[in-house]
Write a protein that holds these residues in place. Sequence first.
Motif, PDB file in Angstrom:
ATOM      1  N   GLU A 117      43.462 -28.130 -14.297  1.00 31.03           N
ATOM      2  CA  GLU A 117      44.008 -27.784 -15.820  1.00 31.03           C
ATOM      3  C   GLU A 117      42.913 -29.401 -16.263  1.00 31.03           C
ATOM      4  O   GLU A 117      42.194 -30.073 -15.329  1.00 31.03           O
ATOM      5  N   ASN A 118      42.288 -28.790 -17.584  1.00 27.44           N
ATOM      6  CA  ASN A 118      41.314 -30.171 -17.640  1.00 27.44           C
ATOM      7  C   ASN A 118      40.244 -30.769 -16.794  1.00 27.44           C
ATOM      8  O   ASN A 118      39.788 -31.523 -17.235  1.00 27.44           O
ATOM      9  N   GLN A 119      39.863 -29.711 -15.732  1.00 27.17           N
ATOM     10  CA  GLN A 119      38.375 -29.123 -14.678  1.00 27.17           C
ATOM     11  C   GLN A 119      37.671 -28.440 -15.490  1.00 27.17           C
ATOM     12  O   GLN A 119      37.972 -27.350 -14.939  1.00 27.17           O
ATOM     13  N   ASP A 120      36.510 -28.591 -15.440  1.00 24.54           N
ATOM     14  CA  ASP A 120      35.462 -27.409 -15.214  1.00 24.54           C
ATOM     15  C   ASP A 120      34.774 -27.413 -13.856  1.00 24.54           C
ATOM     16  O   ASP A 120      33.576 -27.312 -14.174  1.00 24.54           O
ATOM     17  N   THR A 121      35.428 -27.589 -13.537  1.00 21.67           N
ATOM     18  CA  THR A 121      35.386 -27.194 -12.059  1.00 21.67           C
ATOM     19  C   THR A 121      35.993 -26.434 -11.350  1.00 21.67           C
ATOM     20  O   THR A 121      37.364 -26.703 -11.470  1.00 21.67           O
ATOM     21  N   CYS A 122      35.514 -25.203 -10.263  1.00 21.03           N
ATOM     22  CA  CYS A 122      36.450 -25.075  -9.165  1.00 21.03           C
ATOM     23  C   CYS A 122      36.650 -25.294  -7.679  1.00 21.03           C
ATOM     24  O   CYS A 122      35.463 -25.935  -7.657  1.00 21.03           O
ATOM     25  N   PHE A 123      37.286 -25.160  -7.176  1.00 19.15           N
ATOM     26  CA  PHE A 123      37.233 -25.974  -5.593  1.00 19.15           C
ATOM     27  C   PHE A 123      37.632 -24.923  -4.937  1.00 19.15           C
ATOM     28  O   PHE A 123      38.901 -24.047  -4.741  1.00 19.15           O
ATOM     29  N   LEU A 124      37.398 -24.381  -3.495  1.00 19.56           N
ATOM     30  CA  LEU A 124      37.111 -23.560  -2.793  1.00 19.56           C
ATOM     31  C   LEU A 124      36.620 -23.993  -1.644  1.00 19.56           C
ATOM     32  O   LEU A 124      36.718 -24.906  -0.610  1.00 19.56           O
ATOM     33  N   ARG A 125      37.656 -23.118  -0.771  1.00 17.11           N
ATOM     34  CA  ARG A 125      38.650 -23.860   0.139  1.00 17.11           C
ATOM     35  C   ARG A 125      38.854 -22.090   1.351  1.00 17.11           C
ATOM     36  O   ARG A 125      38.913 -21.012   0.393  1.00 17.11           O
ATOM     37  N   LYS A 126      38.699 -22.288   3.300  1.00 17.98           N
ATOM     38  CA  LYS A 126      38.651 -21.232   3.548  1.00 17.98           C
ATOM     39  C   LYS A 126      40.751 -21.034   3.799  1.00 17.98           C
ATOM     40  O   LYS A 126      41.093 -21.871   3.537  1.00 17.98           O
ATOM     41  N   MET A 127      41.112 -20.138   3.474  1.00 13.60           N
ATOM     42  CA  MET A 127      43.027 -19.838   3.636  1.00 13.60           C
ATOM     43  C   MET A 127      43.179 -19.873   5.381  1.00 13.60           C
ATOM     44  O   MET A 127      41.971 -19.158   6.643  1.00 13.60           O
ATOM     45  N   GLU A 128      44.402 -20.262   5.846  1.00  8.40           N
ATOM     46  CA  GLU A 128      44.683 -20.827   6.717  1.00  8.40           C
ATOM     47  C   GLU A 128      45.670 -19.930   7.234  1.00  8.40           C
ATOM     48  O   GLU A 128      46.542 -19.764   5.863  1.00  8.40           O
ATOM     49  N   ARG A 129      46.245 -20.219   8.074  1.00 13.13           N
ATOM     50  CA  ARG A 129      47.751 -19.381   8.553  1.00 13.13           C
ATOM     51  C   ARG A 129      48.692 -19.360   7.356  1.00 13.13           C
ATOM     52  O   ARG A 129      49.364 -18.697   6.781  1.00 13.13           O
TER      53      ARG A 129
END
Length: 223
Positions: free
Chosen positions: A113-125
């Motif tokens: 919320e209130n962030q003009d940014t996305c954050f990406l990572r790989k899924m883990e188990r």
Amino acid sequence: MERLGGFMKEDKSPALESKPPNKILWGSLTTVLILTFITITVIGILGFKPNNQKSFFQIVRISFQDQSGSLVNQSALVDKQRDVVTYYVTSQTNHTTAVLFDLQNGLLCYRPENQDTCFLRKMERDDLENVQTILNMSKHKVNEFWLQGNQTRYHTEFLGVLGRNQVEPLTLGKPFQTLCDRIPIFWVMKAQGPGKQRLIYFCIDICFPNNICVSVCFYYLPE
């Protein structure tokens, strides 16, 4: 008829003139049948397609009391066709954070919320096991779930933002492009914690039907 001599042509003319109306009638009936067939086909396609599309999606609502005793409602939109689950977490100030789980590509994306940014990572188990509980609920047509506070397990994850590692949106699928439309996307990585020299900028609390709640906290790694 023979006594009319030259008038025989005129006698035949009505018979000849009676044929065009028959042709017009048959032509009209043929046109009507064709248009009716096309109409039924189009209506069938248009009427069938939305029903199929609707069946691909399901909303699962999760309610629980947080550690302070406040009632929290979260919702998960399940895209059965793409194996994508999008969590929507609404804060007490009515700001919504979205968390997207892409099981096909093994990726997880946060839009706080209130962030003009996305954050990406790989899924883990652990991520796969947690989000699988949402998919299981959708398969059994369960739309609502109430977490039992005395059985819920809480833990915290720390994600360091790699400020220089910006992701090209076109390399990601359509759900990511829609979620992060025209805003930067950065890779994040799990870490032990920010340490005393780094501040935690924000946290996202996500709860799953298997009675696990995860507080995901972000901080920026040194460049």
